[in-house]
Design a protein around this motif. Structure first.
Motif, short mmCIF file in Angstrom:
data_model
loop_
_atom_site.label_atom_id
_atom_site.label_comp_id
_atom_site.label_asym_id
_atom_site.label_seq_id
_atom_site.Cartn_x
_atom_site.Cartn_y
_atom_site.Cartn_z
N ASP A 168 0.84 -1.20 0.00
CA ASP A 168 0.00 0.00 0.00
C ASP A 168 0.88 1.25 0.00
OD1 ASP A 168 0.55 0.71 2.77
OD2 ASP A 168 -0.66 -1.07 3.24
N LEU A 169 0.23 2.36 -0.31
CA LEU A 169 0.94 3.59 -0.64
C LEU A 169 1.96 4.02 0.42
CD1 LEU A 169 0.62 5.40 -3.11
CD2 LEU A 169 -0.70 6.95 -1.66
N LYS A 170 1.54 3.96 1.69
CA LYS A 170 2.38 4.47 2.76
C LYS A 170 3.64 3.62 2.91
CE LYS A 170 1.34 6.26 7.19
NZ LYS A 170 0.40 6.19 8.32
N LEU A 171 3.41 2.29 2.85
CA LEU A 171 4.50 1.35 2.98
C LEU A 171 5.49 1.51 1.83
CD1 LEU A 171 5.07 -0.73 5.04
CD2 LEU A 171 3.89 -2.43 3.67
N ARG A 172 4.93 1.82 0.66
CA ARG A 172 5.76 1.93 -0.53
C ARG A 172 6.83 3.00 -0.34
NH1 ARG A 172 2.05 2.49 -5.69
NH2 ARG A 172 0.70 1.10 -4.51
N GLN A 173 6.44 4.14 0.23
CA GLN A 173 7.40 5.23 0.42
C GLN A 173 8.53 4.79 1.35
OE1 GLN A 173 7.60 8.20 -1.25
NE2 GLN A 173 9.59 8.16 -0.22
N SER A 174 8.16 4.11 2.45
CA SER A 174 9.22 3.74 3.39
C SER A 174 10.10 2.63 2.81
CB SER A 174 8.62 3.34 4.74
OG SER A 174 7.95 2.12 4.63
N GLU A 199 8.57 6.54 -8.73
CA GLU A 199 9.46 5.61 -8.05
C GLU A 199 10.84 5.63 -8.71
OE1 GLU A 199 6.88 2.18 -6.64
OE2 GLU A 199 8.37 1.20 -7.91
#
Ligand SMILES: Nc1ncnc2c1ncn2[C@@H]1O[C@H](COP(=O)(O)OP(=O)(O)O)[C@@H](O)[C@H]1O
Ligand SMILES: [Mg+2]
Lengths: 357, 291
Positions: A168-174, A199
């Motif tokens: 999911d989006l939030k996890l992707r950034q980290s 990305e």
């Protein structure tokens, strides 16, 4: 500089029956590089990655690892590891067993395996889960284990096929930050596949933009964005306005184009070999409105306005051409521009680029 | 309503089970403890002679003498059934894996071909092996072609019997093994190659463990009916070596010792039930482990 390239793709083509998935692909990936294959879905990224891993054979051409051909070695003899799109963790093994798998096959000593597994689990912050099975993990945790498993045998090159797309989006950034950290810490060459341009721009040292089975351009993120070599790249990376026009003068890398806006622009060009039809590409954020309108200016009418918080996107019609303009909201109470307003717009020729048809 | 419905709704199934499975087993059990009739058949009663007969014979002076001849038959039957199961397993795994790699259309065709022998009567299928393995049959011609000595064919040997039994039972192995292998994620096999595993490693550490339920299920489906095989030992093995199936058949046919035939049948049933219990326990343990 004669640094040996980690991977060399030499004239590789791949046919599936009549269908050409890759067409004479040719490039080099440097050692310790975070290299990204970026392109729309179906352009052949996975196919290329699978050929590097050894799961697919090129119809034509050669692939070299550290200067030596690997076309004849099967997947299990290549010092290359893969992070699979859906992780492909072994469901019947614990996480520690998953990470140990490659080391066991390489014939490492028991003690070395154990300390390496501990080290890898530590590195991805999963040490306390060593004895769990993969189905007891969240998507982000599976991702970390897949990374630990692939990095454990210290491969020369790590291949990652859209590793973040299932998160999911939030996890992707980290995970982006995490991946970059792992790449720097390990010094291993990463070949990263994605269809997400943001990305790619964020993470990569260099990007190969792929389209229609070919490499369209290779370069650092800012080169790809600011100096696209063709329409495909300019269009695929970020947003841009294409103004049709005629090239009237050509001098090496610069040209003069007479655009549909009615103005002549002299700037850098790519792909124009003779005077004639071409396009001028100018990004929305490089066009100024009113006070910011510099360089070549023109009058236009605002036909739409989308307020996005940090930015406001406008569509402005000028001389029968519709232009997208993006304006940074630098002041809390900026002068508002509304739909129907007549505005002055302008851009510096140096920020635009002429592209061949 | 739902409780009554559940009972009566399943009534046909229960009735079928009781009529075709439970009652016959009780009849066989009852016959096994009956007395042997003077002219074949049996007289109702309670007598354990038939069971004693499995282990002992009566000597000259009516004393009991231990005689392993039936134990040997039971052991031989178990050995053949195990061999048939192992051979089927070893042949089925690569075949099922190969089928699973084909296109969707091809898979359908191949699975259909695997089940094709079921459409032909068992006797016809075994007879066809009589012709293939017999004197001047296909097998002998191939053997001679590759430089073997011309002989009397391959019939009435343990090899012929094994071939026939594997042939009859292997579809029961291929189908569950295929169902398990089909479900394997190909990425897992690629991952094992990616992590420096040879084909053998992939087979041993990924394919076999992950398709174990199918391998075990198929093994039971082959092992259990192999224990009771009659046609193959009789026709292809020539009845030279008795098996539990042919032994039982003899007692009800030629020797006319129904209680003894029934007693052997009960031994066979006990072995089957033991196999099933062991497997059920294993499955329960596995469920627990993965929960
Ligand atoms: N095994 C295959 N057989 C036939 N066509 C394939 C096969 N693998 C990939 N393709 C085709 O090749 C093209 C490129 O696929 P892929 O490399 O997966 O693209 P991407 O990863 O960029 O989305 C697609 O059009 C796909 O349908
Ligand atoms: Mg892909």
């Amino acid at each position: 500089m004669s640094r040996q390239s980690a991977i060399e793709i030499a004239g590789v083509s791949k046919q599936f029956g009549d269908f050409t998935a890759l067409d004479h692909v040719d490039f080099k990936i440097q050692q310790n590089e975070f290299f990204t294959l970026l392109g729309p879905s179906g352009c052949g990224k996975t196919t290329l990655l699978r050929m590097i891993a050894g799961f697919e054979t090129p119809t034509q051409g050669d692939i070299l690892l550290n200067g030596k051909t690997i076309s004849d070695s099967p997947a299990h003899r290549r010092k290359i590891n893969t992070v699979f799109q859906n992780y492909a963790l072994f469901p019947h093994m614990t996480l520690a067993q998953n990470v140990a798998f490659g080391l066991e096959n390489l014939g490492w000593a028991k003690g070395d395996i154990k300390s390496r597994v501990d080290e890898m689990l530590e590195m991805v912050h999963m040490a306390q889960f060593a004895r769990r099975k993969p189905d007891q993990l969240s998507g982000g945790q599976k991702q970390r284990i897949a990374l630990a498993r692939a990095l454990a045998p210290k491969p020369e090159v790590l291949l990652l096929d859209e590793p973040l797309s299932a998160l999911d989006l939030k996890l992707r950034q980290s995970m982006r930050d995490e991946l970059r950290r792992l790449q720097r810490e390990t010094g291993i060459t990463f070949v990263f596949v994605t269809h997400d341009q943001e990305e790619a721009l964020d993470m990569s040292d260099r990007i190969a933009v792929m389209g229609n089975g070919r490499v369209q351009q290779i370069g650092a993120p800012d080169e790809i964005y600011e100096a696209p070599e063709n329409r495909f790249v300019a269009d695929f990376i970020g947003e841009t306005n294409f103004l049709d026009g005629e090239v009237t003068a050509l001098d090496g890398d610069t040209a003069t184009i007479h655009t549909a806006l009615g103005i002549d622009v002299t700037t850098t060009q790519s792909g124009v070999t003779a005077p004639g039809p071409a396009v001028l590409s100018i990004r929305p954020e490089k066009i100024g409105l009113e006070a910011q309108a510099e360089g070549e200016t023109r009058e236009g009418t605002v036909v739409s306005r989308n307020y996005m918080g940090g930015f406001t996107h406008y569509t402005v019609e000028a001389g029968g051409v519709s232009l997208r303009v993006s304006r940074r909201n630098a002041q809390a109470r900026a002068d508002r521009i509304e739909v129907g307003d007549t505005v002055t717009l302008g851009f510096q020729p140096a920020n635009a680029r002429i592209l061949g048809q | 309503m739902s409780k009554a419905f559940r009972f009566w709704g399943l009534f046909p199934a229960w009735a079928l089970m009781v009529l075709t499975l439970i009652i016959p087993v009780f009849i066989v059990a009852a016959v096994s403890v009956s007395e042997r009739g003077a002219y074949g058949g049996f007289d109702w009663g309670f007598d354990l002679t038939a069971y004693r007969q499995i282990l002992f014979t009566l000597g000259w002076t009516d004393e009991l003498e231990f005689d392993p001849k039936y134990l040997i038959i039971i052991g031989r039957t178990l050995a053949y059934a195990t061999g048939v199961t192992l051979i089927s397993l070893i042949l089925s795994l690569p075949l099922a894996y190969w089928i699973s790699l084909q296109s969707a259309r091809m898979k359908l065709i191949l699975v259909y071909l695997v089940t094709l022998p079921f459409w032909v009567s068992m006797i016809v299928r075994v007879y066809s092996w009589l012709i293939i393995l017999g004197n001047d049959g296909l097998a002998e011609r191939i053997y001679v072609f590759f430089g073997g000595a011309d002989g009397q064919g391959f019939l009435f040997t343990w090899g012929a019997m094994l071939v026939g039994m594997v042939y009859s039972h292997i579809p029961l192995m291929i189908l569950p093994v295929y169902a398990a292998v089909e479900k394997l994620d190909p990425a897992l096999i690629e991952a094992s190659h990616d992590l420096y595993g040879s084909r053998w490693t992939a087979l041993r550490r990924v394919i076999i463990p992950l398709s174990a339920p199918g391998l075990i299920g198929g093994s039971i489906l082959v092992f259990v009916p192999s224990l009771g095989a009659v046609l193959e030992p009789m026709l292809l093995g020539g009845g030279r070596q008795l098996m539990m199936g042919t032994l039982i058949q003899n007692q009800f046919g030629g020797s006319r010792d129904w209680p003894f035939g029934a007693a052997i049948a009960m031994v066979l049933l006990t072995i089957v039930v033991l196999v099933l219990i062991v497997n059920a326990r294993r499955a329960a343990r596995q469920m627990e482990a993965s929960a």
